[in-house]
Design a protein around this motif. Structure first.
Motif, PDB file in Angstrom:
ATOM      1  N   VAL A  27       0.717  -1.655  -0.764  1.00 25.93           N
ATOM      2  CA  VAL A  27      -0.219  -0.012  -0.470  1.00 25.93           C
ATOM      3  C   VAL A  27       1.026   1.735   0.308  1.00 25.93           C
ATOM      4  O   VAL A  27       2.401   1.043   0.734  1.00 25.93           O
ATOM      5  CB  VAL A  27      -1.147   0.221   1.097  1.00 25.93           C
ATOM      6  CG1 VAL A  27      -1.621   1.140   1.075  1.00 25.93           C
ATOM      7  CG2 VAL A  27      -1.858  -1.685   1.690  1.00 25.93           C
ATOM      8  N   PHE A  29       1.226   4.084   0.826  1.00 25.65           N
ATOM      9  CA  PHE A  29       0.620   4.936   2.292  1.00 25.65           C
ATOM     10  C   PHE A  29       0.917   6.761   2.579  1.00 25.65           C
ATOM     11  O   PHE A  29       2.134   6.135   3.212  1.00 25.65           O
ATOM     12  CB  PHE A  29       1.219   3.699   3.597  1.00 25.65           C
ATOM     13  CG  PHE A  29       0.075   4.731   5.128  1.00 25.65           C
ATOM     14  CD1 PHE A  29      -1.525   4.260   4.605  1.00 25.65           C
ATOM     15  CD2 PHE A  29       0.943   4.847   5.536  1.00 25.65           C
ATOM     16  CE1 PHE A  29      -1.967   5.064   6.022  1.00 25.65           C
ATOM     17  CE2 PHE A  29       0.339   5.258   7.269  1.00 25.65           C
ATOM     18  CZ  PHE A  29      -1.268   5.004   7.356  1.00 25.65           C
ATOM     19  N   SER A  30       0.286   7.169   2.412  1.00 24.13           N
ATOM     20  CA  SER A  30       0.238   8.434   3.523  1.00 24.13           C
ATOM     21  C   SER A  30       0.417   8.870   4.721  1.00 24.13           C
ATOM     22  O   SER A  30       0.497  10.117   4.879  1.00 24.13           O
ATOM     23  CB  SER A  30      -0.640   9.207   2.348  1.00 24.13           C
ATOM     24  OG  SER A  30      -1.762   9.600   2.086  1.00 24.13           O
ATOM     25  N   ASP A  34      -7.350   8.695   2.292  1.00 23.12           N
ATOM     26  CA  ASP A  34      -8.225   7.229   1.428  1.00 23.12           C
ATOM     27  C   ASP A  34      -6.946   6.490   1.857  1.00 23.12           C
ATOM     28  O   ASP A  34      -7.231   5.606   2.173  1.00 23.12           O
ATOM     29  CB  ASP A  34      -7.547   8.590   0.099  1.00 23.12           C
ATOM     30  CG  ASP A  34      -8.680   9.321  -0.318  1.00 23.12           C
ATOM     31  OD1 ASP A  34      -9.303   9.454   0.349  1.00 23.12           O
ATOM     32  OD2 ASP A  34      -7.824  10.219  -1.202  1.00 23.12           O
ATOM     33  N   SER A  35      -5.362   6.373   1.779  1.00 21.77           N
ATOM     34  CA  SER A  35      -4.954   5.614   1.968  1.00 21.77           C
ATOM     35  C   SER A  35      -5.036   4.282   3.348  1.00 21.77           C
ATOM     36  O   SER A  35      -4.553   3.653   2.748  1.00 21.77           O
ATOM     37  CB  SER A  35      -3.213   5.949   1.970  1.00 21.77           C
ATOM     38  OG  SER A  35      -2.726   6.936   2.712  1.00 21.77           O
ATOM     39  N   THR A  55       5.322   3.801   2.734  1.00 21.69           N
ATOM     40  CA  THR A  55       5.646   5.742   2.522  1.00 21.69           C
ATOM     41  C   THR A  55       6.647   5.908   2.010  1.00 21.69           C
ATOM     42  O   THR A  55       8.223   5.986   2.607  1.00 21.69           O
ATOM     43  CB  THR A  55       5.665   6.641   4.329  1.00 21.69           C
ATOM     44  OG1 THR A  55       4.194   5.555   4.780  1.00 21.69           O
ATOM     45  CG2 THR A  55       5.141   8.195   3.881  1.00 21.69           C
ATOM     46  N   ASP A 126      -3.066   2.552  -4.702  1.00 18.98           N
ATOM     47  CA  ASP A 126      -2.854   3.325  -4.154  1.00 18.98           C
ATOM     48  C   ASP A 126      -4.290   4.409  -3.823  1.00 18.98           C
ATOM     49  O   ASP A 126      -4.987   3.131  -3.660  1.00 18.98           O
ATOM     50  CB  ASP A 126      -2.010   4.362  -5.134  1.00 18.98           C
ATOM     51  CG  ASP A 126      -3.322   4.958  -6.181  1.00 18.98           C
ATOM     52  OD1 ASP A 126      -4.329   4.129  -6.094  1.00 18.98           O
ATOM     53  OD2 ASP A 126      -2.746   5.296  -7.768  1.00 18.98           O
ATOM     54  N   GLY A 127      -4.303   5.372  -3.094  1.00 19.44           N
ATOM     55  CA  GLY A 127      -5.363   5.976  -2.590  1.00 19.44           C
ATOM     56  C   GLY A 127      -5.941   6.392  -3.787  1.00 19.44           C
ATOM     57  O   GLY A 127      -7.427   7.625  -3.194  1.00 19.44           O
ATOM     58  N   SER A 150      -6.004   0.195  -8.172  1.00 18.14           N
ATOM     59  CA  SER A 150      -6.509   1.833  -7.255  1.00 18.14           C
ATOM     60  C   SER A 150      -7.731   0.907  -6.589  1.00 18.14           C
ATOM     61  O   SER A 150      -9.088   1.570  -7.474  1.00 18.14           O
ATOM     62  CB  SER A 150      -6.848   3.077  -7.966  1.00 18.14           C
ATOM     63  OG  SER A 150      -4.946   3.777  -8.740  1.00 18.14           O
TER      64      SER A 150
END
Length: 278
Positions: A27, A29-30, A34-35, A55, A126-127, A150
């Motif tokens: 993933v 990831f932020s 969303d993520s 990240t 992704d997100g 996505s």
């Protein structure tokens, strides 16, 4: 649009099925709205042993986003890696053309695909959500070219639905303002530098202290800073005490002029110069 508990459960179940069919995922990831939902759904659908949160960080990443990603991954019990991305070493990215997002994501996600392969994970996800197609997003082209999935978009989930599902799941990100790369604060064709990005990051940190939980941006126009906040928060910025604090802080950061955009926050406002709608 509000949904009943049954509708929310159905939509979340659909998202989980998409992820379950992938077998294992990395993933991107932020730590944002969303993520975080993608990571939560992946952990629920596949189990932590089949999920890796990664990240990618660089000078374009706000410090508070790094901390938020680290804290949220730990809260969810996910294996989490921070990896350095090298887009600031790419001359074509630093030139800051309109397709800078394509250049950045092509580089970043190429590294994530290689990492997923090395770890034996079937997909990178992704997100991106169903609403993201409304804005100019050249980075989406790069992720599609690399085979990145996505799941939120595939499930047809809008931002409002993602927030509602997140709230029902008890995720603290449900009402968090949207994140975006710091490079999005610099007008196209104005070269990107670490100094400009640090100025923006520090300036936005000042505003977050004054307006916690408010969607905001500081757009960098050379020695002028243009503040965008939700329209309802504009009057707060121009009260005497707050205005003086902002001016003092921003001038210490190197800005000579400080303005407030009366139109308020607008996603992708710098895309207007490309003749595209917001």
């Amino acid at each position: 649009m509000a949904h009943t508990k049954r509708e929310i459960e159905s939509k979340y179940g659909h998202l989980q099925k998409i992820l379950r069919d992938m077998k294992s995922v990395l993933v991107a990831f932020s730590g944002g709205v969303d993520s975080t939902l993608v990571l939560k759904a992946a952990l629920d659908a596949l189990g932590p042993e089949k999920v890796l949160a990664v990240t990618a960080v660089s000078a374009t990443t706000a410090q508070h986003e790094r901390l938020a990603a680290e804290a949220m991954a730990a809260c969810l019990g996910a294996e989490h890696l921070m990896v350095e991305s090298n887009e600031m070493a790419l001359p074509e990215f630093v030139r800051n053309p309109p397709d800078r997002c394509y250049i950045c994501k092509k580089s970043r996600f190429n590294d994530l695909v290689k990492l997923a392969d090395a770890r034996g994970l079937a997909f990178v996800v992704d997100g991106e959500n169903a609403d993201d197609h409304k804005d100019y997003r050249p980075g989406s082209k790069a992720t599609r070219e690399l085979g990145v999935r996505s799941p939120l978009s595939e499930a047809g989930l809008t931002k409002a639905e993602i927030r509602q599902i997140s709230r029902s799941l008890g995720l603290t990100t449900w009402d968090r303002p949207s994140y975006a790369c710091l490079a999005s604060r610099i007008p196209y064709e104005s070269p990107l530098t670490k100094e400009k990005l640090q100025q923006v990051d520090a300036a936005e940190e000042v505003l977050r202290g004054l307006l916690p939980g408010v969607q905001l941006r500081v757009r960098h126009h050379g020695d002028l800073a243009r503040i965008e906040v939700e329209s309802g928060s504009i009057p707060h910025l121009v009260t005497a005490h707050v205005r003086k604090g902002i001016l003092k802080s921003f001038k210490e950061l190197g800005f000579h002029y400080v303005t407030v955009d009366l139109e308020g926050y607008s996603m992708g406002s710098l895309n207007r110069g490309l003749g595209l709608s917001d």
